[in-house]
Scaffold this motif. Structure first.
Motif, PDB file in Angstrom:
ATOM      1  N   SER A 255      18.538   7.096   1.806  1.00 46.97           N
ATOM      2  CA  SER A 255      18.318   6.139   0.771  1.00 46.97           C
ATOM      3  C   SER A 255      17.472   6.642  -0.243  1.00 46.97           C
ATOM      4  CB  SER A 255      17.709   4.883   1.395  1.00 46.97           C
ATOM      5  OG  SER A 255      16.684   5.376   2.237  1.00 46.97           O
ATOM      6  N   GLY A 256      17.528   6.084  -1.566  1.00 45.62           N
ATOM      7  CA  GLY A 256      16.944   6.494  -2.590  1.00 45.62           C
ATOM      8  C   GLY A 256      15.476   5.934  -2.419  1.00 45.62           C
ATOM      9  N   ASP A 257      14.345   6.737  -2.856  1.00 46.59           N
ATOM     10  CA  ASP A 257      13.102   6.099  -2.638  1.00 46.59           C
ATOM     11  C   ASP A 257      12.011   6.931  -3.626  1.00 46.59           C
ATOM     12  OD1 ASP A 257      11.460   7.872   0.001  1.00 46.59           O
ATOM     13  OD2 ASP A 257      12.655   8.606  -1.444  1.00 46.59           O
ATOM     14  N   ASN A 258      12.734   7.149  -4.867  1.00 46.98           N
ATOM     15  CA  ASN A 258      11.818   8.103  -5.831  1.00 46.98           C
ATOM     16  C   ASN A 258      10.894   7.034  -6.400  1.00 46.98           C
ATOM     17  OD1 ASN A 258      14.223   6.637  -6.565  1.00 46.98           O
ATOM     18  ND2 ASN A 258      14.003   7.769  -8.674  1.00 46.98           N
ATOM     19  N   TYR A 259      11.302   5.757  -6.588  1.00 51.87           N
ATOM     20  CA  TYR A 259       9.941   4.810  -7.129  1.00 51.87           C
ATOM     21  C   TYR A 259       9.881   3.492  -6.469  1.00 51.87           C
ATOM     22  CZ  TYR A 259      14.124   2.070  -8.857  1.00 51.87           C
ATOM     23  OH  TYR A 259      15.146   1.505  -8.980  1.00 51.87           O
ATOM     24  N   GLU A 260      10.562   3.471  -5.349  1.00 52.80           N
ATOM     25  CA  GLU A 260      10.369   2.060  -4.566  1.00 52.80           C
ATOM     26  C   GLU A 260      10.631   2.305  -2.989  1.00 52.80           C
ATOM     27  OE1 GLU A 260      12.151  -2.615  -4.637  1.00 52.80           O
ATOM     28  OE2 GLU A 260      12.251  -1.293  -6.371  1.00 52.80           O
ATOM     29  N   GLN A 261      10.107   1.705  -2.272  1.00 54.67           N
ATOM     30  CA  GLN A 261      10.213   1.870  -0.805  1.00 54.67           C
ATOM     31  C   GLN A 261       9.991   0.636  -0.077  1.00 54.67           C
ATOM     32  OE1 GLN A 261       8.072   5.066   1.156  1.00 54.67           O
ATOM     33  NE2 GLN A 261       6.586   5.096  -0.352  1.00 54.67           N
ATOM     34  N   ILE A 262      10.494   0.220   1.059  1.00 54.39           N
ATOM     35  CA  ILE A 262       9.843  -0.597   2.094  1.00 54.39           C
ATOM     36  C   ILE A 262       9.537  -0.010   3.147  1.00 54.39           C
ATOM     37  CG2 ILE A 262      10.470  -2.531   3.436  1.00 54.39           C
ATOM     38  CD1 ILE A 262      12.704  -3.266   1.385  1.00 54.39           C
ATOM     39  N   ARG A 263       8.090  -0.218   3.432  1.00 58.58           N
ATOM     40  CA  ARG A 263       7.669   0.673   4.881  1.00 58.58           C
ATOM     41  C   ARG A 263       6.476  -0.201   5.442  1.00 58.58           C
ATOM     42  NH1 ARG A 263       2.566   1.354   2.739  1.00 58.58           N
ATOM     43  NH2 ARG A 263       2.236   1.485   0.239  1.00 58.58           N
ATOM     44  N   GLN A 264       6.133   0.464   6.650  1.00 57.94           N
ATOM     45  CA  GLN A 264       4.987  -0.167   7.159  1.00 57.94           C
ATOM     46  C   GLN A 264       3.785  -0.172   6.343  1.00 57.94           C
ATOM     47  OE1 GLN A 264       6.620  -0.881  11.096  1.00 57.94           O
ATOM     48  NE2 GLN A 264       4.637  -1.486  10.067  1.00 57.94           N
ATOM     49  N   ALA A 265       2.859  -1.189   6.451  1.00 56.47           N
ATOM     50  CA  ALA A 265       1.772  -1.292   5.511  1.00 56.47           C
ATOM     51  C   ALA A 265       0.424  -0.716   6.047  1.00 56.47           C
ATOM     52  CB  ALA A 265       1.369  -2.795   5.574  1.00 56.47           C
ATOM     53  N   ARG A 266      -0.374  -0.085   5.220  1.00 56.32           N
ATOM     54  CA  ARG A 266      -1.312   0.514   5.552  1.00 56.32           C
ATOM     55  C   ARG A 266      -2.671  -0.163   5.167  1.00 56.32           C
ATOM     56  NH1 ARG A 266       2.337   4.864   3.417  1.00 56.32           N
ATOM     57  NH2 ARG A 266       1.445   4.625   1.403  1.00 56.32           N
ATOM     58  N   VAL A 267      -4.019   0.219   5.513  1.00 53.87           N
ATOM     59  CA  VAL A 267      -5.298  -0.580   5.214  1.00 53.87           C
ATOM     60  C   VAL A 267      -5.358  -0.365   3.848  1.00 53.87           C
ATOM     61  CG1 VAL A 267      -7.484  -0.323   5.313  1.00 53.87           C
ATOM     62  CG2 VAL A 267      -6.113   0.304   7.169  1.00 53.87           C
ATOM     63  N   GLU A 268      -4.663   0.682   3.134  1.00 54.08           N
ATOM     64  CA  GLU A 268      -4.937   0.516   1.627  1.00 54.08           C
ATOM     65  C   GLU A 268      -4.165  -0.361   0.683  1.00 54.08           C
ATOM     66  OE1 GLU A 268      -3.070   4.421   2.653  1.00 54.08           O
ATOM     67  OE2 GLU A 268      -4.272   3.202   3.496  1.00 54.08           O
ATOM     68  N   ASP A 269      -3.243  -0.927   1.513  1.00 50.90           N
ATOM     69  CA  ASP A 269      -2.252  -2.039   0.759  1.00 50.90           C
ATOM     70  C   ASP A 269      -2.786  -3.429   0.836  1.00 50.90           C
ATOM     71  OD1 ASP A 269      -0.063  -0.170   0.451  1.00 50.90           O
ATOM     72  OD2 ASP A 269       0.198  -0.210   2.522  1.00 50.90           O
ATOM     73  N   ILE A 270      -4.054  -3.516   1.558  1.00 54.60           N
ATOM     74  CA  ILE A 270      -4.651  -4.777   1.792  1.00 54.60           C
ATOM     75  C   ILE A 270      -4.791  -5.534   0.593  1.00 54.60           C
ATOM     76  CG2 ILE A 270      -6.593  -6.340   2.659  1.00 54.60           C
ATOM     77  CD1 ILE A 270      -6.510  -4.486   5.114  1.00 54.60           C
ATOM     78  N   GLY A 271      -5.474  -4.772  -0.456  1.00 49.59           N
ATOM     79  CA  GLY A 271      -5.699  -5.359  -1.643  1.00 49.59           C
ATOM     80  C   GLY A 271      -4.489  -5.964  -2.611  1.00 49.59           C
ATOM     81  N   GLY A 272      -3.501  -5.294  -2.516  1.00 51.96           N
ATOM     82  CA  GLY A 272      -2.343  -5.781  -2.875  1.00 51.96           C
ATOM     83  C   GLY A 272      -1.624  -6.838  -2.343  1.00 51.96           C
ATOM     84  N   ILE A 273      -1.625  -7.085  -0.959  1.00 46.47           N
ATOM     85  CA  ILE A 273      -1.275  -8.069  -0.181  1.00 46.47           C
ATOM     86  C   ILE A 273      -2.044  -9.234  -0.505  1.00 46.47           C
ATOM     87  CG2 ILE A 273      -0.988  -9.026   1.907  1.00 46.47           C
ATOM     88  CD1 ILE A 273      -0.306  -5.888   2.955  1.00 46.47           C
ATOM     89  N   LEU A 274      -3.177  -9.327  -0.479  1.00 44.07           N
ATOM     90  CA  LEU A 274      -4.008 -10.348  -0.981  1.00 44.07           C
ATOM     91  C   LEU A 274      -3.697 -10.741  -2.363  1.00 44.07           C
ATOM     92  CD1 LEU A 274      -7.625  -9.251   0.311  1.00 44.07           C
ATOM     93  CD2 LEU A 274      -6.354 -11.143   1.141  1.00 44.07           C
ATOM     94  N   GLU A 275      -3.466  -9.877  -3.231  1.00 47.97           N
ATOM     95  CA  GLU A 275      -3.274 -10.246  -4.738  1.00 47.97           C
ATOM     96  C   GLU A 275      -1.975 -10.900  -4.646  1.00 47.97           C
ATOM     97  OE1 GLU A 275      -2.565  -8.357  -9.286  1.00 47.97           O
ATOM     98  OE2 GLU A 275      -3.613  -7.194  -7.346  1.00 47.97           O
ATOM     99  N   LEU A 276      -0.991 -10.303  -3.893  1.00 48.29           N
ATOM    100  CA  LEU A 276       0.560 -11.180  -3.855  1.00 48.29           C
ATOM    101  C   LEU A 276       0.561 -12.464  -3.156  1.00 48.29           C
ATOM    102  CD1 LEU A 276       3.262 -10.360  -4.208  1.00 48.29           C
ATOM    103  CD2 LEU A 276       3.541  -9.667  -2.184  1.00 48.29           C
ATOM    104  N   ILE A 277      -0.415 -12.744  -1.942  1.00 51.20           N
ATOM    105  CA  ILE A 277      -0.236 -14.010  -1.219  1.00 51.20           C
ATOM    106  C   ILE A 277      -1.157 -15.121  -1.867  1.00 51.20           C
ATOM    107  CG2 ILE A 277       0.643 -12.686   0.824  1.00 51.20           C
ATOM    108  CD1 ILE A 277      -2.021 -13.114   1.902  1.00 51.20           C
TER     109      ILE A 277
END
Length: 435
Positions: free
Chosen positions: A284-306
């Motif tokens: 599968s192509g993932d050059n600019y987008e991917q779905i993956r397991q979350a990491r600690v550094e993603d928490i800020g982005g998750i908070l902003e999203l929810i």
């Protein structure tokens, strides 16, 4: 009692049939596949795909046929860098072998026997000078003669034939503005054509069930990035490396999915396209987008999203501390380094159940299928954990989940620990989906 397995499979294939109708799929087939006894079944499956409205391009190879023709003429074959050297005197023999194979494939696609799957198929097959080529030239002091590489693809010309319902058959030949013909790698033709057409899928046929690990286990899925890493580390070698490179290159250039499947297994093509788990290796192509397991550094982005969804009462509020504790339960959709979607999976092993929670997609991406892709990722993870059924609690999005197979249930059907914490003031509705 008569088995109805076929009926169940047929009904459950309809979402995949609808998903592929009107889309372009490029099949990349080696000469070995055409000589295999299962080739007639592949022809039948191609006819079925065409009748279901799939736009098909077939790029075929002819290496064993070329080898046989050269041997019959008393000519020796020479190779370098995994490429055949095509001197001037051998080019007519190469063209003869390819031309004969093209005529054979066309004849097979033209069958219409009453007692065969081809009855009333009436397939139109077209071919032509849609691939412009250039010579490989001299590499490491070796002149490759009339061995070439794809220079340009007449995508518009191919698309016009596809719109007319034709199957486009592309031999491993390309032509130059100087009037020369070149012997091409069929993998290169398939990959470049798929990219030029912005095809939905590239299907790469191989003798094994797919790409295999050193212990013989099937590699089920690779991102383009992971595929490139394997190629760089030489963990995939020989012809498999050329096939994986073709799949990887197509995905990097915009093809959404490449599938490496067996030409020896009856029905592998249909299984890969029309069942949930498929049959081979998915790249599968993932050059600019991917779905993956979350990491600690993603928490800020998750908070902003929810946060906006929490303020609207759609999601239960979660603190940063809670997210830090539970981040391993989350998956995220990332685009250009930004979190554009997320979901969490909580496991209740005693009940064989899993909760899908904190499901959110950026409003700018809700109509682009991100929600479905995140849901598919969560379901895949759930099956890997042995979860037999997935449940959600929702106050405002029940129809989206019902459209995706979730069925209404009573609150009392929740797993014990979840039932004990159920918030009666929110009065969330409960839905289950068997996996």
């Amino acid at each position: 009692m008569k088995s109805n397995d076929w009926l169940h499979g047929f009904r459950h294939s309809s979402p995949y049939i609808n998903a592929h109708r009107g889309h372009t799929v490029v099949l990349t087939m080696p000469g070995d596949a055409i000589e295999h006894r299962n080739f007639i079944n592949i022809i039948h499956d191609i006819a079925l795909l065409s009748s279901l409205g799939v736009k098909l391009v077939v790029a075929f190879g002819a290496r064993p046929q070329i080898q046989s023709r050269l041997e019959d003429a008393g000519q020796e074959s020479s190779f370098a860098n995994n490429l055949r050297i095509t001197p001037d005197e051998q080019l007519p023999l190469v063209m003869e072998a390819i031309g004969g194979l093209r005529a054979y494939i066309e004849s097979q696609l033209s069958m219409g026997l009453v007692n065969s799957p081809m009855h009333n198929a009436r397939i139109l097959v077209s071919s032509g000078n849609y691939v412009t080529a250039r010579p490989v030239g001299v590499l490491d002091g070796i002149d490759f003669g009339y061995t070439g590489k794809v220079r340009r693809v007449d995508a518009r010309g191919i698309e016009q034939l596809l719109e007319l319902g034709h199957i486009v058959l592309l031999p491993p030949m390309g032509y130059s503005p100087t009037g020369d013909a070149f012997n091409l790698s069929y993998e290169d033709v398939g990959s470049q054509v798929a990219a030029a057409l912005e095809a939905e899928k590239l299907i790469v046929f191989i003798d094994d069930e797919g790409l295999l690990e050193e212990d013989g286990a099937l590699i089920r899925e690779l991102s383009a990035r992971q595929a490139a890493d394997r190629l760089a580390s030489n963990s995939v070698t020989g012809h498999d490396a050329a096939l994986l490179k073709a799949a990887c290159n197509a995905c990097v250039k915009g093809v959404r999915r490449a599938h490496i499947i067996s030409y020896a297994e009856d029905g592998a093509l249909l299984e890969e396209l029309f069942t949930r788990d498929g049959s081979g290796t998915l790249v599968s192509g993932d050059n600019y987008e991917q779905i993956r397991q979350a990491r600690v550094e993603d928490i800020g982005g998750i908070l902003e999203l929810i946060q906006p969804l929490e303020e609207q009462g759609i999601l239960v509020r979660r603190s940063r501390e809670m997210l830090e504790t539970e981040v391993d339960n989350f998956v995220v959709a990332e685009r250009d380094g930004t979190v554009v979607g997320c979901a969490a999976l909580y496991h209740y092993p005693e009940e064989g159940a899993g909760e899908l929670s904190c499901f959110a997609v950026d409003p700018n991406y809700r109509r682009a299928g991100r929600g479905d892709e995140i849901l598919a990722m969560v379901e895949k993870l759930a099956r890997g954990k042995g979860i037999q059924k997935l449940f959600i609690l929702t106050t405002q999005t029940e129809h989206w989940f019902r459209e995706r197979g979730f069925l209404p249930a009573e609150v009392q059907e929740l797993p014990g620990p979840k039932l004990a914490t159920y918030n009666t003031q929110r009065n969330s509705k409960v839905f289950f989906k068997p996996l």
